[in-house]
Each structure stands twice: as C-alpha cells, then as structure tokens.
Design a protein around this motif. Structure first.
Motif, PDB file in Angstrom:
ATOM      1  N   ARG A 193       0.813  -1.218   0.000  1.00 25.64           N
ATOM      2  CA  ARG A 193       0.000   0.000   0.000  1.00 25.64           C
ATOM      3  C   ARG A 193       0.850   1.273   0.000  1.00 25.64           C
ATOM      4  O   ARG A 193       0.341   2.368  -0.265  1.00 25.64           O
ATOM      5  N   HIS A 194       2.136   1.110   0.299  1.00 19.77           N
ATOM      6  CA  HIS A 194       3.046   2.251   0.251  1.00 19.77           C
ATOM      7  C   HIS A 194       3.773   2.336  -1.089  1.00 19.77           C
ATOM      8  O   HIS A 194       4.657   3.181  -1.270  1.00 19.77           O
ATOM      9  N   GLY A 195       3.412   1.457  -2.012  1.00 21.24           N
ATOM     10  CA  GLY A 195       4.068   1.444  -3.310  1.00 21.24           C
ATOM     11  C   GLY A 195       5.422   0.761  -3.299  1.00 21.24           C
ATOM     12  O   GLY A 195       6.168   0.847  -4.275  1.00 21.24           O
ATOM     13  N   GLN A 196       5.747   0.037  -2.217  1.00 20.22           N
ATOM     14  CA  GLN A 196       7.058  -0.569  -2.090  1.00 20.22           C
ATOM     15  C   GLN A 196       7.037  -2.056  -2.425  1.00 20.22           C
ATOM     16  O   GLN A 196       6.047  -2.749  -2.191  1.00 20.22           O
ATOM     17  N   VAL A 197       8.167  -2.518  -2.938  1.00 20.61           N
ATOM     18  CA  VAL A 197       8.370  -3.932  -3.212  1.00 20.61           C
ATOM     19  C   VAL A 197       9.839  -4.230  -2.941  1.00 20.61           C
ATOM     20  O   VAL A 197      10.708  -3.393  -3.200  1.00 20.61           O
ATOM     21  N   ALA A 198      10.124  -5.414  -2.391  1.00 20.36           N
ATOM     22  CA  ALA A 198      11.504  -5.777  -2.056  1.00 20.36           C
ATOM     23  C   ALA A 198      11.854  -7.129  -2.656  1.00 20.36           C
ATOM     24  O   ALA A 198      11.011  -8.026  -2.741  1.00 20.36           O
ATOM     25  N   PHE A 199      13.101  -7.251  -3.084  1.00 17.87           N
ATOM     26  CA  PHE A 199      13.607  -8.496  -3.647  1.00 17.87           C
ATOM     27  C   PHE A 199      14.918  -8.871  -2.978  1.00 17.87           C
ATOM     28  O   PHE A 199      15.718  -8.005  -2.610  1.00 17.87           O
ATOM     29  N   ARG A 200      15.141 -10.185  -2.847  1.00 14.49           N
ATOM     30  CA  ARG A 200      16.437 -10.719  -2.449  1.00 14.49           C
ATOM     31  C   ARG A 200      17.088 -11.306  -3.698  1.00 14.49           C
ATOM     32  O   ARG A 200      16.494 -12.129  -4.384  1.00 14.49           O
ATOM     33  N   THR A 201      18.301 -10.891  -3.946  1.00 23.17           N
ATOM     34  CA  THR A 201      19.019 -11.397  -5.118  1.00 23.17           C
ATOM     35  C   THR A 201      20.506 -11.348  -4.809  1.00 23.17           C
ATOM     36  O   THR A 201      20.905 -11.372  -3.634  1.00 23.17           O
ATOM     37  N   VAL A 202      21.345 -11.327  -5.835  1.00 25.10           N
ATOM     38  CA  VAL A 202      22.778 -11.142  -5.646  1.00 25.10           C
ATOM     39  C   VAL A 202      23.220  -9.959  -6.493  1.00 25.10           C
ATOM     40  O   VAL A 202      22.580  -9.599  -7.475  1.00 25.10           O
ATOM     41  N   PHE A 203      24.316  -9.363  -6.100  1.00 26.52           N
ATOM     42  CA  PHE A 203      24.902  -8.262  -6.861  1.00 26.52           C
ATOM     43  C   PHE A 203      25.196  -8.767  -8.274  1.00 26.52           C
ATOM     44  O   PHE A 203      25.835  -9.805  -8.442  1.00 26.52           O
ATOM     45  N   PRO A 204      24.738  -8.076  -9.309  1.00 28.89           N
ATOM     46  CA  PRO A 204      24.946  -8.580 -10.678  1.00 28.89           C
ATOM     47  C   PRO A 204      26.419  -8.543 -11.085  1.00 28.89           C
ATOM     48  O   PRO A 204      27.211  -7.745 -10.572  1.00 28.89           O
TER      49      PRO A 204
END
Length: 311
Positions: A193-204
């Motif tokens: 609802r705050h327009g936020q999204v988070a991802f876990r990944t690795v540094f490209p």
C-alpha cells in the motif's frame, strides 16, 4: 527535524503542493545500513527491515534532490532477454553465488507522488559470470561480435539463424526466445500500500559491452493469477545501475573476481542516461571494507501509470 505539517484548505494550492512535496521527499530519503547477511536481509513482508549491529560503517546513500519525486524515471531499452512474469516471488537467488543484495523499490505516480499499490514489478539480471537465466546457451561476453570477433557488415536479410553469441552491445536488440528452462535471478512481486516492493538477489556481474545493471518493468491494471500477472499494461521499462565504487569493490570478491570479461564502466555505458537517480542510479548501503556481507539498494521509480512504455 522532519516537517510533518499537513496541507489545509486555508492554504493556497501552491503552498499545499510544496508541503506535500517536502513530506514525500523526506519519507523517500530514509536510508538503511547494511550489516551481516542474517540480520541485514531479514525482511519477509516486502518491506525493508532495519539493520542492527554495532561498529557498522556503510557508504552513505545520497539524499533525494529537491523535486525528485516529480521526475519521471528514464524509460530505457528492454533488452533481448525478458521473460514474461511467471515467477511470483521476492527471493530470486536460487543457487546463484554472489554478494547478497536486498533491493527495495518504491513506485509512485510521478505527477501526484502517490504510491502505486498492487503494481507488478519485474526484475531480471545476469549472474556474477554475466549469464542470464533462460539464455545459458548464449553465454557471456559476446557483445554482438562473437566474443571479440569481427561484427557483420551490410544489411541483414531474412530471419536470424543460428545461436546468438552473447548480449548485443548496450543490451539492445529484439527479443530472443529462451534457450532453456532456468529462471534464476528473475522474479515478479506486487507493491504494497506504500508502493514498495523488495527483492532478495545477488549483486549482478557484467558482460561485454554493458556496465553492471538490473532490468526492471512495472505493470498496472492487470490481474494476479496462479499462472502469474496477466493483462494490464506496462507503464515503465527501465534499468537500475550501480556506481563505480561499489562495482570495483565487488570485483575483488569471488565469484566476480573470476569474471575475466572486459568490464564497461558506468561512464562508458551506452544505455545509462547519465542523469543520476532519475536515470536508475541506485542508492546503495554496505560496509566498505566488507561488501561481501551484503548490499542494500533502494530507489523511487516515478512512472506514468496511464502511459504504456514497453522499452
């Protein structure tokens, strides 16, 4: 101290807009410090978890510039290796080795600064060796010239044949069909609802002809189904970039140190629009002496939700 006054009807439209603008900018400029992998990446609900731990020294994140939330984030080329949103997940790492990266994006309407709720955000990028999932047969370092070979001359005729030799310079070119079923370092998730999204990944990592980057798309007005995100339209296609300091530090860490492909710097890249955060340059936070512990990255994406931008 942050100005928390709320605009009132007694104020002029211009005064109300300035107050709202300062409030959004203050909220969007909050930075988080990264520490060890366990504590730094303990977010499970799509929001950024605060980091803890004494003695942590992180590279400072640049503060948002005045008027930043009214600036459209640059629309950039999609590149040839996009695969439709069919992996609904926040952790896209799978079995890929590399520096843990926690990426938080906030999507707002660039005109009103209001957050876009329930938008679908895609990210995809190469691994530490410069290889994209779904296109492992392409390999890394092709640069459109077959890994340093002589580029073709003359106008193309007929349909393309054979297996592509690598990402074309600048990440451009038409879409290519996947060569395999791997999907690491790809994923789609919804904004809160705050327009936020988070991802876990690795540094490209990197490959010939491009600086280190992450691709991103934002979709709106579609429907979430068991098969993925369907319908609607793409209102933003862009790329996210890393400053040279962070890339140099990552390049000293395995498995990046084993990537012998000539690296293109941010200044040399043909796609980066050289306009800072409006062009996709990420705010980064990490321990400058121990970047291998993990990196936090965040950025606000200003989009036009009523427009279609397929890249």
């Amino acid at each position: 101290m942050t100005d928390t006054h709320t605009p009132t009807d007694a104020q002029s439209p211009e005064e109300r807009r300035r107050l709202a603008r300062r409030t959004v900018l203050a909220a969007s400029s909050v930075a988080v410090t990264a520490v060890g992998v366990g504590s730094a990446f303990a977010a499970t609900d799509g929001t950024t978890a605060p980091a803890t731990g004494a003695g942590t020294e992180a590279s400072p994140s640049p503060s948002a510039s005045e008027g930043a939330c009214y600036t459209l984030t640059s629309e950039l080329v999609e590149g040839p290796y996009y695969i439709d949103a069919d992996k609904l997940r926040q952790d896209v790492t799978e079995d890929q080795e590399g520096i843990p990266l926690h990426l938080t994006l906030k999507v707002i309407d660039a005109e009103t600064c209001r957050p876009l709720r329930n938008a679908a955000v895609d990210i995809w990028h190469c691994n530490a060796s410069g290889v994209y999932s779904g296109y492992q047969a392409v390999g890394s370092g092709g640069g459109g010239g077959g890994g340093g070979g002589t580029p073709p001359t003359g106008a193309p005729t007929g349909a393309p044949t054979g297996t592509p030799t690598g990402p074309p310079p600048g990440g451009g070119g038409g879409h290519q069909e996947p060569t395999d079923d791997t999907r690491y370092l790809r994923g789609t998730w919804h904004t809160d609802r705050h327009g936020q999204v988070a991802f876990r990944t690795v540094f490209p990592g990197w490959y010939q002809g491009r600086c280190v980057h992450i691709h991103v798309k934002v979709h709106v007005d579609g429907e979430w189904t068991d098969a993925g995100y369907e319908g609607g339209h793409t209102c933003h296609t862009g790329q996210l970039f890393f400053d040279e300091k962070s890339v140099l530090l990552s390049a000293a860490v395995e498995p990046y140190a084993s990537n012998t492909t000539t690296r293109t710097t941010l200044d040399e890249d043909s796609i980066y629009p050289d306009n800072g955060h409006a062009g996709g340059l990420l705010h980064l936070s990490y321990h400058r002496h121990h970047i291998a512990r993990g990196v936090r990255a965040h950025l606000t994406l200003g989009v036009e939700p009523d427009e279609t931008s397929n890249g």
